[in-house]
Enzyme design. Structure first.
Site, PDB file in Angstrom:
ATOM      1  NE  ARG A  94      -6.721  13.651   1.758  1.00 28.45           N
ATOM      2  CZ  ARG A  94      -8.001  13.476   2.404  1.00 28.45           C
ATOM      3  NH1 ARG A  94      -8.340  13.028   3.792  1.00 28.45           N
ATOM      4  NH2 ARG A  94      -9.043  15.066   1.316  1.00 28.45           N
ATOM      5  CE1 TYR A 146       4.131  -2.085 -15.990  1.00 31.45           C
ATOM      6  CE2 TYR A 146       2.903  -0.512 -15.161  1.00 31.45           C
ATOM      7  CZ  TYR A 146       3.446  -1.460 -15.414  1.00 31.45           C
ATOM      8  OH  TYR A 146       2.820  -2.391 -14.012  1.00 31.45           O
ATOM      9  CE  LYS A 243       8.865  -0.019 -13.714  1.00 32.76           C
ATOM     10  NZ  LYS A 243       8.336  -0.532 -12.226  1.00 32.76           N
TER      11      LYS A 243
END
Ligand code: PLP
Length: 425
Positions: A94, A146, A243
């Site tokens: 995990r 954003y 990005k």
């Protein structure tokens, strides 16, 4: 512990000629030059390398077989020794999958931080940081940033989990006034998406630290190629690695990088472990591959973005261009100081004739693709107001352009053709 240290044990040998040269020519004449073998760790080798070289090496040669590309570890769980210990330091996938470690290590190096953590998205990384703050913490954030994060901050404020206060992006006087009340975190995003406001990171950090607040910078648009906020005084850096860091529009990922391993960082790491907002091994591997060409891609996109911004500035179909590389941009001088080697691949422009005219320009494009996101090798255009929805501060005649690595003249020909009817209309 250096996250790479356990995985990349000292395994590279080099001849230390300099030491023998220092012993003197006389000694060298009397006896054969002795070539001494010196063991160097990857950290030794990397210590003097430029960030661009570190990125191109993509974490270096993997130690087991000498592969130039690291392996992907799909295993979820790892064998315990007879005494119940985990001698290799990995127990469960995990938050301990080893595939992400070279990627995290490289990101920490590029940003000048001590450690990085990968997350399943940029939003997951931002949420991990904000959730690690004490309940009820006050956050000062820009009004232009954003949009999904801005809305999430507003929602969390509505639920009284935090108190987020908006200040005009880049306005240090407003920031200083906002810091008169006790504040836990100052959030910065520079250049801001999509309107490209610039904030003076050093000065904002000075104000925030004087007020006892921690500073986190969303460095998604600038990338560590152009700006390293930690070197300018910031405490944490956030990336939507979806990005430019990855750059190929095929991975959703996020990252946080810290200037120091402190209590807040420990809480962020614990939150990732408990909540499991991790990045899968294949995505972490792809991200490392993308990072190898980061410097070339960012340089190319930045050069083309500046050239397109200059051409659009003179275009009668365009009423405003937002790009920090333009001398007319209010943040240009600050951008020149804190962005080295370019101003990034994102610019926005307003189209004469309002929303319908802007949409029509986007509709006429053939090479530049109408799609959300930014920082990829392909150029994308987007009408931001319609995706951000009610309450957006973005003008409805604004198009955001993310410039890729295509030939500049192909991009300009596409824009020129799309703008032509608006010019004459
Ligand atoms: N920060 C910026 C500047 C962004 O542009 C984005 C996404 O567009 C994010 C954060 C969120 O990243 P992600 O989409 O990877 O969750």
């Amino acid at each position: 512990m250096d996250p790479g240290a356990a995985r990349w044990p000292p395994a590279v040998f080099a001849f230390d000629l300099a030491a023998d040269r220092n012993a003197g020519l006389e000694a060298a004449r009397r006896q054969p030059i002795l070539l001494r073998m010196k063991t160097e760790s990857p950290a030794d080798i990397e210590a003097d390398l430029h960030p661009c070289t570190l990125a191109a090496r993509g974490g270096g040669v993997e130690p087991q077989y000498g592969g130039l590309v690291p392996p992907i570890h799909p295993a979820v769980t790892y064998e315990r020794a007879a005494d119940g210990d985990y001698p290799r330091g990995v127990a469960y996938g995990r938050d301990q999958n080893p595939t992400g470690r070279p990627t995290e290590r490289l990101l920490a190096q590029l940003e000048g931080g001590v450690e990085a953590l990968l997350f399943g998205s940029g939003m997951a990384a931002a949420a991990a940081l904000i959730d690690a703050l004490p309940h009820g913490s006050r956050i000062v954030a820009p009004d232009r940033m954003y949009w999904a994060l801005r809305r999430w901050l507003d929602q969390a404020t509505g639920e009284r989990r935090i108190a987020a206060v908006a200040v005009p992006a880049g306005d240090l006087e407003a920031l200083s006034l906002a810091l008169a009340s006790p504040t836990s975190l100052v959030w910065l995003e520079t250049p801001a998406n999509p309107t490209c406001e610039i904030t003076d990171i050093s000065e904002a950090c000075r104000l925030a630290h004087r007020a006892g607040a921690v500073v986190a910078v969303d460095n998604t648009l600038a990338t560590p190629v152009l700006t390293q906020p930690l070197r300018l005084g910031a405490d944490l850096v956030l990336h939507s690695a979806t990005k430019a860091l990855n750059g190929h529009s095929d991975v959703v990922a996020g990252a946080l990088v810290t200037a120091r391993r402190d209590e807040l960082w420990e809480r962020i790491a614990a939150a990732r472990s408990f909540r499991g907002g991790i990045l899968g091994p294949f995505e972490a591997w792809l991200l490392l591959r993308g990072l190898r060409t980061l410097f070339l891609r960012v340089a190319r996109s930045s050069d083309s973005a500046l050239a397109l911004a200059l051409r659009m500035l003179r275009d009668p179909a365009v009423t405003a261009v937002f790009y920090p590389g333009l001398e007319s941009h209010p943040g240009h001088d600050i951008a020149c100081r804190q962005m080295a080697g370019g101003f990034g691949g994102v610019l926005s422009f307003r189209v004469r004739g309002g929303q319908a005219a802007a949409m029509a320009v986007a509709a006429r494009l053939r090479v530049i693709v109408r799609a959300t996101s930014l920082g990829g090798v392909e150029s994308l255009i987007e009408h931001r107001a319609s995706i951000e929805g009610v309450g957006t501060p973005v003008p409805d005649d604004l198009l955001r352009l993310s410039v890729g690595i295509e030939d500049l003249e192909d991009l300009w020909a596409d824009l020129d053709r799309a703008l032509a009817p608006t010019r004459s209309g």
